[in-house]
Design an enzyme around this catalytic site. Structure first.
Site, PDB file in Angstrom:
ATOM      1  N   GLY A 154       0.744  -1.071   0.019  1.00  0.00           N
ATOM      2  CA  GLY A 154       0.092  -0.003   0.013  1.00  0.00           C
ATOM      3  C   GLY A 154       0.698   1.180  -0.010  1.00  0.00           C
ATOM      4  CB  ILE A 156       2.918   3.051   4.746  1.00  0.00           C
ATOM      5  CG1 ILE A 156       2.003   3.952   5.234  1.00  0.00           C
ATOM      6  CG2 ILE A 156       4.284   2.669   5.518  1.00  0.00           C
ATOM      7  CD1 ILE A 156       1.474   3.564   6.557  1.00  0.00           C
ATOM      8  CB  THR A 248       6.316   0.071  11.156  1.00  0.00           C
ATOM      9  OG1 THR A 248       6.133  -0.196   9.669  1.00  0.00           O
ATOM     10  CG2 THR A 248       7.709   0.221  11.468  1.00  0.00           C
ATOM     11  NE  ARG A 250      -3.391  -0.611  13.949  1.00  0.00           N
ATOM     12  CZ  ARG A 250      -2.788   0.800  13.629  1.00  0.00           C
ATOM     13  NH1 ARG A 250      -1.437   0.800  13.482  1.00  0.00           N
ATOM     14  NH2 ARG A 250      -3.727   1.551  13.592  1.00  0.00           N
ATOM     15  CD  GLU A 279       0.369  -1.079  19.974  1.00  0.00           C
ATOM     16  OE1 GLU A 279      -0.186   0.193  20.092  1.00  0.00           O
ATOM     17  OE2 GLU A 279       0.731  -1.406  19.316  1.00  0.00           O
ATOM     18  CG  HIS A 301       1.572   2.312  17.841  1.00  0.00           C
ATOM     19  ND1 HIS A 301       0.571   1.489  17.813  1.00  0.00           N
ATOM     20  CD2 HIS A 301       1.561   2.994  16.535  1.00  0.00           C
ATOM     21  CE1 HIS A 301      -0.074   1.720  16.690  1.00  0.00           C
ATOM     22  NE2 HIS A 301       0.527   2.602  15.899  1.00  0.00           N
TER      23      HIS A 301
HETATM   24  C1  DGY Z   1      -1.901   4.724  12.502  1.00  0.00           C
HETATM   25  O1  DGY Z   1      -2.489   5.960  11.929  1.00  0.00           O
HETATM   26  O2  DGY Z   1      -2.682   3.824  12.240  1.00  0.00           O
HETATM   27  C2  DGY Z   1      -0.747   4.856  13.355  1.00  0.00           C
HETATM   28  O3  DGY Z   1      -0.369   3.580  13.829  1.00  0.00           O
HETATM   29  C3  DGY Z   1      -0.619   5.595  14.695  1.00  0.00           C
HETATM   30  O4  DGY Z   1      -1.927   5.289  15.156  1.00  0.00           O
END
Ligand code: DGY
Length: 339
Positions: A154, A156, A248, A250, A279, A301
Site C-alpha cells: 500500500g 506506506i 510497523t 499492527r 499496547e 508505537h
Molecule cells: C495509525 O495511524 O494507524 C498509526 O498506527 C498511528 O496510530
C-alpha cells in the site's frame, strides 16, 4: 455555543495548537480509557471525539448515540488505521467514522527504515554496551544490494520501497493480494513504470515467495480478519536464518510467541517491532517476553509520531470535524462499515 470535541489524552498535545485555534469548536483533552471517555461525552453533551489507536468496543458508542441522536455523531481517528473502532457498532449508532490517510506515510516509512538500519548495524546493542562501559564495536550488514520484501504494498509499503531502492540500492519484492490493475490505477502508472519507480522485481499474491527470498522483510498489512497472525510460525520458517524482520503495521498481523521462538532459537537473525498485540506491551505469553531477547529492537508505537505528521493529522481531523458540523458528510474521509 461552540461544539465540544473530546480528544484522547495522547493525541491532544499532538494537535494542541491547531485545536486551540479552531473557530467554532471547543477541543478538550479526555481520557483514552473508554468508560471515562464515554462519561465525558455525556457530561459535555458532545457528539464528536478524536481517538488514538486504542480499541473502543461499547460504552462510547452508546454515549455518542445519546448525545448525537438524530443529528448523528462522529469518531475521527487521529491516524490511518481504524481497527480500534467498531465500524458496525458505529453505524448502528448513527456515528460516522473518519481517518487521516496519506498524511503519515512518510513518517512511518522513515521509522521503518531507521528500524531496519538499527538492526543491520546493531545500533541499539552497541549503544547499550557503550553505556555499560564497553567500547566494543560489532560487525554489521550493508543494505546495498540486499533484497527487501514488502508484505502489503500500500501507500506506506511503497514509500519504504522507494527509500530502500533509491537510497540504499536494495532490490524490492512485494507481496499484495490486490490485482496488478488496482495498483496501476492507484499509482496512475503502468506496471513497467511502477517497477522502475520502486526497483520492484516481483509483485505477487504469494507472500511465501517473498518470505523465502528477502534479506529484510517489512510488514505493512492492515489489521483485518484475513491478516490475523499472518506472520505465524509456518511463515517464519520460510525465512532465511539471516533475515531481519520489521513490523510497523499492527501487532495483530504477527504471532509474537512464534516470533519469540524463532528469535530465541536463532532461526531468524533479528526483528524490530513498533506495534504489539497488547499496547502498552505485555507479552502474549509471560514466558515469551520479547524484551528479554538481545536480537530484537522495540519502539512504543511511535512510527507516525513526528511533529510534521502530527500537524498534518491534526489538520486532517479538524477538516473532517468542520465538514461534519457543516453537514458536508460526503466530503469526509470516511471509513464506515459498508453494510
Ligand atoms: C495509525 O495511524 O494507524 C498509526 O498506527 C498511528 O496510530
Amino acid at each position: 455555543m461552540a461544539d465540544v470535541v473530546l480528544v484522547t489524552e495522547l493525541e491532544y498535545p499532538k494537535g494542541k495548537e491547531l485545536f486551540e485555534a479552531a473557530e467554532g469548536l471547543d477541543f478538550q483533552p479526555a481520557s483514552r480509557l473508554e468508560e471515562p471517555l464515554a462519561e465525558a461525552v455525556l457530561a459535555n453533551d458532545c457528539r464528536a471525539v478524536v481517538l488514538g489507536v486504542d480499541p473502543y468496543r461499547g460504552p462510547l458508542y452508546d454515549a455518542l448515540d445519546e448525545t448525537g441522536g438524530a443529528r448523528g455523531a462522529i469518531i475521527a481517528r487521529f491516524g490511518v488505521g481504524h481497527d480500534g473502532v467498531d465500524k458496525v457498532l458505529a453505524k448502528q449508532h448513527n456515528i460516522v467514522v473518519t481517518n487521516t490517510p496519506g498524511v503519515l506515510d512518510q513518517s512511518v516509512a522513515e521509522h521503518t527504515i531507521w528500524l531496519t538500519g538499527t538492526l543491520a548495524r546493531h545500533v541499539a546493542a552497541v549503544d547499550a554496551r557503550f553505556k555499560a562501559g564497553r567500547f566494543e564495536p560489532r560487525t554489521g550488514l550493508e543494505l546495498a544490494g540486499k533484497t527487501l520484501g514488502i508484505v502489503g504494498f500500500g501507500a506506506i509499503g511503497r514509500r519504504v520501497a522507494r527509500i530502500a531502492y533509491c537510497g540504499f540500492g536494495m532490490h524490492v519484492l512485494a507481496a499484495d493480494c490486490r490485482p496488478l490493475q488496482q495498483l496501476e490505477a492507484q499509482e496512475g502508472k503502468s506496471f513497467e513504470q511502477i517497477k522502475a519507480a520502486y526497483g520492484l522485481e516481483l509483485y505477487t499474491a504469494d507472500a511465501a515467495a517473498v518470505f523465502r527470498e528477502a534479506d529484510v522483510v517489512s510488514i505493512h498489512l492492515p489489521a483485518v480478519e484475513d491478516t490475523r497472525r499472518f506472520v505465524a510460525a509456518d511463515r517464519l520458517r520460510l525465512m532465511k536464518p539471516t533475515v531481519l524482520l520489521v513490523n510497523t503495521a499492527r501487532g495483530w498481523v504477527l504471532d509474537e510467541d512464534a516470533l519469540y521462538d524463532a528469535l530465541a532459537e536463532g532461526r531468524i537473525a533479528g526483528a524490530a517491532l513498533d506495534v504489539f498485540e497488547n499496547e502498552p506491551y505485555e507479552p502474549t505469553s509471560p514466558e515469551r517476553d520479547l524484551r528479554t531477547l538481545g536480537n530484537v529492537v522495540l519502539t512504543p508505537h511511535t512510527s507516525s509520531d513526528t511533529h510534521q505528521s502530527n500537524e498534518r493529522m491534526a489538520r486532517a481531523c479538524l477538516d473532517n470535524l468542520t465538514k461534519f458540523f457543516a453537514g458536508r458528510l460526503d466530503e469526509l474521509t470516511r471509513v464506515d462499515a459498508s453494510a
